[in-house]
Design an enzyme around this catalytic site. Structure first.
Site, PDB file in Angstrom:
ATOM      1  N   ASP A 272       1.006   2.527   3.770  1.00 29.97           N
ATOM      2  CA  ASP A 272       0.123   3.579   3.255  1.00 29.97           C
ATOM      3  C   ASP A 272       0.925   4.884   3.104  1.00 29.97           C
ATOM      4  OD1 ASP A 272      -1.992   4.987   2.272  1.00 29.97           O
ATOM      5  OD2 ASP A 272      -3.205   4.935   4.093  1.00 29.97           O
TER       6      ASP A 272
ATOM      7  N   HIS B 151       1.488   5.302  -2.073  1.00 26.61           N
ATOM      8  CA  HIS B 151       1.075   6.324  -3.041  1.00 26.61           C
ATOM      9  C   HIS B 151       2.331   6.999  -3.578  1.00 26.61           C
ATOM     10  CE1 HIS B 151      -3.193   5.963  -1.925  1.00 26.61           C
ATOM     11  NE2 HIS B 151      -2.713   5.703  -0.712  1.00 26.61           N
TER      12      HIS B 151
ATOM     13  N   HIS C 250       0.835  -1.206   0.000  1.00 26.30           N
ATOM     14  CA  HIS C 250       0.000   0.000   0.000  1.00 26.30           C
ATOM     15  C   HIS C 250       0.864   1.248   0.000  1.00 26.30           C
ATOM     16  CE1 HIS C 250      -4.133   1.674   1.241  1.00 26.30           C
ATOM     17  NE2 HIS C 250      -3.402   2.645   0.724  1.00 26.30           N
TER      18      HIS C 250
ATOM     19  N   ARG D 185       2.271   8.989  -6.335  1.00 27.99           N
ATOM     20  CA  ARG D 185       1.839  10.310  -6.823  1.00 27.99           C
ATOM     21  C   ARG D 185       2.108  10.590  -8.282  1.00 27.99           C
ATOM     22  NH1 ARG D 185      -1.571  10.557  -2.802  1.00 27.99           N
ATOM     23  NH2 ARG D 185      -0.715  11.157  -0.779  1.00 27.99           N
TER      24      ARG D 185
END
Lengths: 460, 326
Positions: A310, A67, A65, A69
């Site tokens: 995350d 990000h 998990h 971007r």
């Protein structure tokens, strides 16, 4: 070829948890006592021997998990900076979430993420494709095509799929691919406008609360939907006791469901939030202290299958706002392992073996990935970890483009000192002097060989 | 004027949470002197000549803003005013940049009202100037609580020198008094600041409102909680009605204004029945006929106008304490 001697090797897949040697090139060649690297040498390899007393060696961590971007918000992070930050933190594979701008909902973008990831020379980057087009919670993406292009899972992460019917169909259709569907459990009608967990602390601070039920009702819903029609369900960033209870129930029923928890939900609670501490503003919000205890128990007993960061980078400007206006997210790659080490492993709440199982083996198994163990012939995704290595988190040790971590300026210990991805030593994570010297020596010898033979040095 | 100027320790006033009962008594003692000045024919002091105070209002406000401005001017200082409609704050400039600009203009104090909880604390951490919180989101509205408590103390006759200067006394100024706060408690910074302030002075506080506007987590304030106004009012010495934001009905927090007024609207009859003829306070602006019946608002129970005057005195006192040369 590397021979790491006398490290404390932890590989739950093979039941290894003790001092031994590991020999590898691109692949794991041998794990055992008193290995002699010369037995495996051929003309194309040189052997570097590293004495690793006091260090741990385990399979590279897999972060399901994150990000990154890119595309769209390269001011926060891009695939290159993200992959390097990840490997610096001990991750050899990361799953990049689809909520970029534009959303990863077509084949071109899946391929783009894969190719940018390969160029990055950091952790392996694997794309998670969206469940629905543009994360709108409506039309499904071309799951079979995106899986074929390289997507290893599907998720609208950043938003929950609000309509139960859409989720039901997605769980059904995704069975064509064999990929898990990662659910971001958040009922928007309950969570809307909130910025921290609803409770005494939110009432005190006058911050709009997000009730625990915003997560729990959707977790329970999705488990029931998976029971209805099958499908592989994975619950992202669990933060509530009731969602954990639903997960436990689902597993008892034989439903194909797994769950992950983020280090910050195990370490912090809503009581830690102050009005100007936007570095602790995260979604789902930090749990109550009581729920935090439930999450840890569930991780230890295996109800929660895995850890995940995350990793959610945001710019300084975005976080330098009043709490309600700052974006949700904690930057996790480079501090997560040290944080878990200091807060959970050292106090004896989590064993090293449980850590490796939850952050490497279980993610590999659930998402069908190559790493996760040190079995002979597996790719050499390896972390050499020094529990005593200390760093003060700050710009001079930092690779992510964003700095939104509660650990900024704090001293931490327990870091990877060398990380290999497919046997290739990654500069971004190189802290170990002996490994660095060996790598330099190796390069010098190869250069000398090139001069002697006049041949080009082969690129690696 | 005879006020004690030694050692006011706070650079900023962000909330009642940071004030001790002794701090509060100190403000009251100063406010008593300020109120005398307000009753003079020439209401102007040279005390803070050369000082300047900026008003930074991100949320519509007339009475709080005018009250602060008047307080500043009465003390002889200069006022700079910035509001959302007239400055770069609606051109996308961040709060931090706007505030730094004000800092660079060498204002001594910045009074801020903002829709986000914590906005004033955020500024205070980043500015040289002192910051006064004139209301931040649902968090605190300390000057409102101070003027409310000052009004109560005045009405209960405990503002004399012997009350305020006796060592170890301020935390008992309102001991034995029961104060009810009724309305939309959940979204109210006034309720939060008052709960802190009144309890710090020894009062017993009860929150009253429907369960949707007074949810269980508000028990964190260690106050009495009641969903029944008449039960809550029983034996009260004062009741404070909060303004009902009528748009809350649209989010389904209560079914209708009519039902709300029937259950939680204050009337003359209700107050008479409660036993001790409680004082009526309201932070304004008031929805007559919703949270307070018109007849009651204009009755002798009401101290709403005194609240306004005292607001001026309390704000003068604060600005004086925070910017007086030592």
């Amino acid at each position: 070829m590397w021979l790491i001697k006398k490290a404390h090797v932890v590989d739950p897949a093979q039941g290894i948890d003790g001092i031994c040697d590991v020999l590898f090139d691109e692949f794991i060649l041998a794990v055992g006592q008193d290995l002699n690297g010369e037995d495996f040498l051929d003309s194309s390899h040189r052997l570097s021997v590293i004495e690793a007393d006091g260090k741990y060696l385990f399979p590279g961590l897999i972060d399901v998990h994150a990000h990154l971007r890119e595309p769209g918000r390269e001011d926060k992070e891009d695939i290159t900076s993200g992959a390097k930050a990840a490997v610096r933190g001990g991750f050899t594979t990361v799953l990049a979430m689809a909520n970029t701008q534009p959303v990863i909902d077509n084949r071109g973008l899946v391929e783009y993420v894969m190719s940018r990831g390969e160029q990055a020379q950091g952790a392996r980057v694997l794309p998670v494709a969206a469940v629905t087009m543009d994360l709108k919670g409506d039309a499904l993406v071309n799951m079979a095509e995106l899986h074929k292009a390289g997507a290893v899972a599907f998720s609208d992460d950043g938003r929950g799929v609000q309509r139960a019917q859409t989720m039901l169909l997605a769980l059904q259709y995704a069975q064509l691919t064999g990929c898990p569907l990662i659910s971001h459990c958040e009922d928007e009608s309950l969570a809307k406008g909130g910025c921290m967990r609803r409770g005494f602390r939110s009432a005190r601070l006058g911050l709009t609360g997000i009730p625990a039920a915003a997560e729990s009702v959707m977790a329970a819903r999705d488990i029931l939907l998976a029971q209805e029609n099958g499908g592989k369900l994975h619950l992202a960033h669990l933060s509530t006791a009731a969602a954990v209870a639903a997960l436990r129930w689902g597993k008892q029923q034989g439903i194909d469901v797994t769950g992950e928890v983020n280090p910050h939900h195990l370490i912090f609670s809503d009581d830690d939030i102050g009005l100007t501490q936007t570095c602790l503003k995260v979604n789902p919000p930090l749990p109550s202290a009581e729920d935090r205890g439930v999450l840890l128990t569930a991780l230890v007993d295996g109800t929660i299958d895995m850890l995940a960061t995350d990793h959610a980078p945001h710019t300084w400007e975005e976080k330098a706002r009043p709490f309600p206006e700052a974006p949700f997210g904690i930057n996790g790659f480079e501090t997560a392992l040290a944080a878990v080490w200091m807060s959970l492993v050292e106090p004896g709440k989590l064993s090293v073996s449980q850590l490796v199982r939850a952050w490497s083996l279980n993610p590999a198994r659930r998402f069908g990935l190559a790493g996760g163990s040190l079995h002979v012939d597996k790719p050499a995704d390896i972390v050499l970890f020094d529990p005593k290595h200390t760093e003060t988190i700050g710009q001079d040790v930092w690779l992510s483009k964003s700095t939104n971590t509660p650990y900024w300026d704090k001293e931490m210990h327990g870091f990877p000192t060398a990380v290999w991805v497919g046997g290739s030593l990654r500069d971004a994570a190189l802290r170990d002097a002996a490994v660095r010297d060996a790598a330099i020596q190796d390069a010098a010898i190869q250069d000398a060989a090139i001069q002697q033979t006049g041949r080009e040095r082969p690129s690696c | 004027m005879d006020v004690n100027t030694e050692s006011w320790q706070h650079k900023d006033l962000l909330g009642i949470a940071q004030l001790s009962p002794w701090d509060i008594a100190r403000i009251f003692e100063t406010a008593v002197s300020m109120k005398e000045i307000l009753n003079r024919p020439i209401k102007k002091l040279p005390t803070l000549r050369g000082k300047s105070v900026a008003m930074l209002f991100y949320e519509a406000s007339t009475r709080t803003r005018v009250s602060f401005e008047t307080a500043v001017k009465t003390l002889g200082a200069d006022v700079g005013s910035f509001s959302v409609s007239t400055s770069s704050v609606n051109k996308g400039e961040s709060l931090l940049d706007t505030a730094k600009t004000l800092d660079a203009m060498k204002f001594d104090l910045i009074v801020i009202r903002h829709t986000s909880s914590g906005a004033s604390e955020f500024l205070a951490q980043n500015l040289r100037a002192g910051v006064i919180n004139a209301g931040d989101g649902q968090h605190e509205h300390p000057t409102q609580a101070l003027l409310d408590a000052f009004t109560l103390c005045e009405k209960f006759g405990v503002l004399g020198t012997k009350h305020l200067q006796e060592p170890a006394y301020p935390d008992r100024l309102l001991t034995g008094r029961k104060i009810v706060i009724v309305g939309d408690i959940l979204h109210s910074r006034v309720a939060r600041s008052n709960a802190l302030c009144l309890q710090r002075l020894g009062a017993q506080v009860t929150f009253v409102g429907p369960p949707t506007l007074l949810p269980p987590e508000m028990a964190c304030w260690n106050v009495g909680i009641s969903h029944d106004l008449d039960a809550g009012l029983d034996g009260a010495d004062a009741v404070m009605a909060l303004r009902l934001q009528l748009e809350r009905q649209k989010s389904g927090l209560f079914p209708s204004v009519r039902e709300y007024a029937e259950l939680y609207g204050l009337t003359l009859d209700r107050l008479r029945r409660s036993g001790r003829e409680p004082l009526l306070l309201h932070p304004g602006p008031m929805n007559r006929g919703v949270e307070v019946d018109s007849e009651l608002a204009d009755s002798l129970y009401s101290v709403i106008e005194e609240q306004v005057t005292n607001g001026l005195a309390v704000r003068m006192a604060l600005i004086y304490l925070m910017s007086a040369p030592l």
